[in-house]
Write a protein that holds these residues in place. Structure first.
Motif, mmCIF file in Angstrom:
data_model
loop_
_atom_site.group_PDB
_atom_site.id
_atom_site.type_symbol
_atom_site.label_atom_id
_atom_site.label_comp_id
_atom_site.label_asym_id
_atom_site.label_seq_id
_atom_site.Cartn_x
_atom_site.Cartn_y
_atom_site.Cartn_z
ATOM 1 N N PHE A 187 -4.488 -2.435 11.800
ATOM 2 C CA PHE A 187 -3.732 -2.591 10.557
ATOM 3 C C PHE A 187 -2.242 -2.622 10.855
ATOM 4 O O PHE A 187 -1.682 -1.681 11.414
ATOM 5 N N SER A 188 -1.605 -3.734 10.497
ATOM 6 C CA SER A 188 -0.169 -3.896 10.660
ATOM 7 C C SER A 188 0.380 -4.440 9.349
ATOM 8 O O SER A 188 -0.094 -5.483 8.876
ATOM 9 N N PRO A 189 1.321 -3.735 8.713
ATOM 10 C CA PRO A 189 1.792 -4.151 7.385
ATOM 11 C C PRO A 189 2.405 -5.549 7.382
ATOM 12 O O PRO A 189 3.486 -5.777 7.905
ATOM 13 N N THR A 190 1.686 -6.489 6.822
ATOM 14 C CA THR A 190 2.172 -7.854 6.615
ATOM 15 C C THR A 190 1.713 -8.304 5.235
ATOM 16 O O THR A 190 0.899 -7.642 4.583
ATOM 17 N N GLU A 191 2.208 -9.448 4.819
ATOM 18 C CA GLU A 191 1.800 -9.995 3.524
ATOM 19 C C GLU A 191 0.296 -10.213 3.452
ATOM 20 O O GLU A 191 -0.331 -10.060 2.404
ATOM 21 N N LEU A 192 -0.321 -10.548 4.602
ATOM 22 C CA LEU A 192 -1.748 -10.865 4.642
ATOM 23 C C LEU A 192 -2.616 -9.675 4.249
ATOM 24 O O LEU A 192 -3.655 -9.836 3.606
ATOM 25 N N VAL A 193 -2.204 -8.462 4.646
ATOM 26 C CA VAL A 193 -3.039 -7.273 4.406
ATOM 27 C C VAL A 193 -2.327 -6.243 3.534
ATOM 28 O O VAL A 193 -2.630 -5.054 3.597
ATOM 29 N N ALA A 194 -1.389 -6.694 2.719
ATOM 30 C CA ALA A 194 -0.596 -5.763 1.907
ATOM 31 C C ALA A 194 -1.475 -4.870 1.040
ATOM 32 O O ALA A 194 -1.177 -3.682 0.842
ATOM 33 N N GLY A 195 -2.578 -5.397 0.543
ATOM 34 C CA GLY A 195 -3.452 -4.617 -0.318
ATOM 35 C C GLY A 195 -4.129 -3.459 0.390
ATOM 36 O O GLY A 195 -4.608 -2.520 -0.259
ATOM 37 N N ALA A 200 -2.179 4.386 -2.191
ATOM 38 C CA ALA A 200 -3.243 5.328 -1.861
ATOM 39 C C ALA A 200 -4.234 4.734 -0.857
ATOM 40 O O ALA A 200 -4.757 5.448 0.017
ATOM 41 N N THR A 201 -4.487 3.426 -0.962
ATOM 42 C CA THR A 201 -5.389 2.772 -0.004
ATOM 43 C C THR A 201 -4.836 2.879 1.413
ATOM 44 O O THR A 201 -5.556 3.221 2.354
ATOM 45 N N GLY A 202 -3.544 2.607 1.569
ATOM 46 C CA GLY A 202 -2.913 2.703 2.878
ATOM 47 C C GLY A 202 -2.964 4.111 3.435
ATOM 48 O O GLY A 202 -3.212 4.311 4.626
ATOM 49 N N ILE A 209 -6.848 6.501 11.459
ATOM 50 C CA ILE A 209 -6.258 5.992 12.704
ATOM 51 C C ILE A 209 -5.786 7.170 13.549
ATOM 52 O O ILE A 209 -4.990 7.987 13.069
ATOM 53 N N PRO A 210 -6.252 7.307 14.785
ATOM 54 C CA PRO A 210 -5.843 8.450 15.609
ATOM 55 C C PRO A 210 -4.340 8.643 15.706
ATOM 56 O O PRO A 210 -3.863 9.777 15.707
ATOM 57 N N GLN A 211 -3.558 7.577 15.804
ATOM 58 C CA GLN A 211 -2.109 7.722 15.880
ATOM 59 C C GLN A 211 -1.464 7.947 14.512
ATOM 60 O O GLN A 211 -0.249 8.166 14.427
ATOM 61 N N ARG A 212 -2.276 7.907 13.451
ATOM 62 C CA ARG A 212 -1.818 8.211 12.093
ATOM 63 C C ARG A 212 -0.671 7.313 11.606
ATOM 64 O O ARG A 212 0.184 7.734 10.857
ATOM 65 N N ARG A 213 -0.653 6.067 12.064
ATOM 66 C CA ARG A 213 0.354 5.127 11.580
ATOM 67 C C ARG A 213 -0.159 3.710 11.775
ATOM 68 O O ARG A 213 -1.077 3.466 12.563
ATOM 69 N N PHE A 214 0.439 2.782 11.035
ATOM 70 C CA PHE A 214 0.136 1.371 11.223
ATOM 71 C C PHE A 214 0.998 0.816 12.355
ATOM 72 O O PHE A 214 2.094 1.308 12.619
ATOM 73 N N GLY A 215 0.505 -0.229 12.999
ATOM 74 C CA GLY A 215 1.278 -0.881 14.044
ATOM 75 C C GLY A 215 2.332 -1.787 13.446
ATOM 76 O O GLY A 215 2.183 -2.302 12.335
ATOM 77 N N THR A 216 3.403 -1.997 14.168
ATOM 78 C CA THR A 216 4.430 -2.937 13.724
ATOM 79 C C THR A 216 4.116 -4.328 14.268
ATOM 80 O O THR A 216 3.403 -4.476 15.274
#
Length: 256
Positions: A187-195, A200-202, A209-216
């Motif tokens: 999961f990387s925040p882009t327009e494609l997967v914004a939802g 709350a979903t994010g 996610i083990p690293q507890r963050r989204f990738g850039t």
């Protein structure tokens, strides 16, 4: 710079992960063709940012899901920038829906663009790479192609096809000095997967996610650049996961 003198074509290069890949390859010295289908302004902005940083770039319109247009994109790049050295197949769309509710076009369009674009562009560049006895193809896939997720059946199927195609293409192309690998972002925040990455979903997904963050997008581009460069010269047919450890966990396949 490790990619100095190289020429790269990045499909879907006008925004998101694609734009980050274009900038990253250019920063390493590659001349970059920024392919787009409809986002002309964004593609030209990517070109402008590369040129302002001292690089060379070209915006190239074309719908890579169409076989004829994909071939025309490759032809224009070779005419204006020179013979290609690398192809990054990044163009993609998402039309999320539960299987029960999914319209026929929802899966057909996703497959046509996400996998069809990979096939069309790969087939278009192979004669150039085979004639030179070298070339690099990096397919931007997804962890969805290796796992299941609610509402993602069409997208996951298209990326699963890309993963299988990557392995087969690597086997067929190795004798010509061509390397073919894939990057599987999580999961990387882009327009494609914004939802999936907002609100709350994010928050629910981040907890899985083990690293507890989204990738850039820059972190994804770094791995693409590695696979395009000389450090990965003994890698082909590899599916490289970039997901903060998400695929190591069992997970629920849905926000929780």
């Amino acid at each position: 710079m490790k990619l100095s003198g190289q020429i790269a074509l990045v499909t879907g290069g006008s925004r998101g992960i694609g734009a980050a890949i274009c900038r990253r390859l250019a920063a390493e010295g590659a001349s970059v063709a920024v392919n787009y289908r409809s986002s002309e302004g964004e593609a030209k902005e990517v070109v402008r940012s590369i040129e302002e940083a001292g690089g060379t770039a070209l915006a190239v319109r074309g719908d890579v899901s169409d076989h004829t247009e994909a071939a025309a994109v490759v032809r224009r790049v070779t005419e204006e920038l020179g013979d290609l050295h690398m192809l990054v197949n990044n163009a993609g769309v998402a039309k999320d829906a539960l299987i029960y509710n999914m319209a026929p076009d929802d899966w057909l369009d996703v497959m046509r663009i996400n996998f069809g674009g990979v096939f069309n562009c790969t087939q278009a560049v192979l004669p150039h790479f085979m004639a030179k006895g070298e070339g690099v193809i990096v397919n931007v896939s997804s962890v969805m192609g290796e796992r299941g997720w609610v509402g993602e059946s069409n997208y996951a199927a298209s990326k699963g096809a890309v993963n299988a195609f990557t392995r087969c293409c690597a086997m067929e192309s190795a004798r010509f000095g061509i390397r073919v690998n894939a990057v599987l972002p999580g999961f990387s925040p882009t327009e494609l997967v914004a939802g999936l990455t907002e609100g709350a979903t994010g928050k629910g997904i981040r907890r899985q996610i083990p690293q507890r963050r989204f990738g850039t997008v820059e972190e994804i581009a770094d791995v693409v650049c590695f696979l395009a460069g000389p450090e990965s010269r003994y890698m082909t047919g590899s599916l490289v996961t970039v997901d903060g450890g998400a695929m190591t966990a069992l997970g629920l396949g849905r926000p929780n």
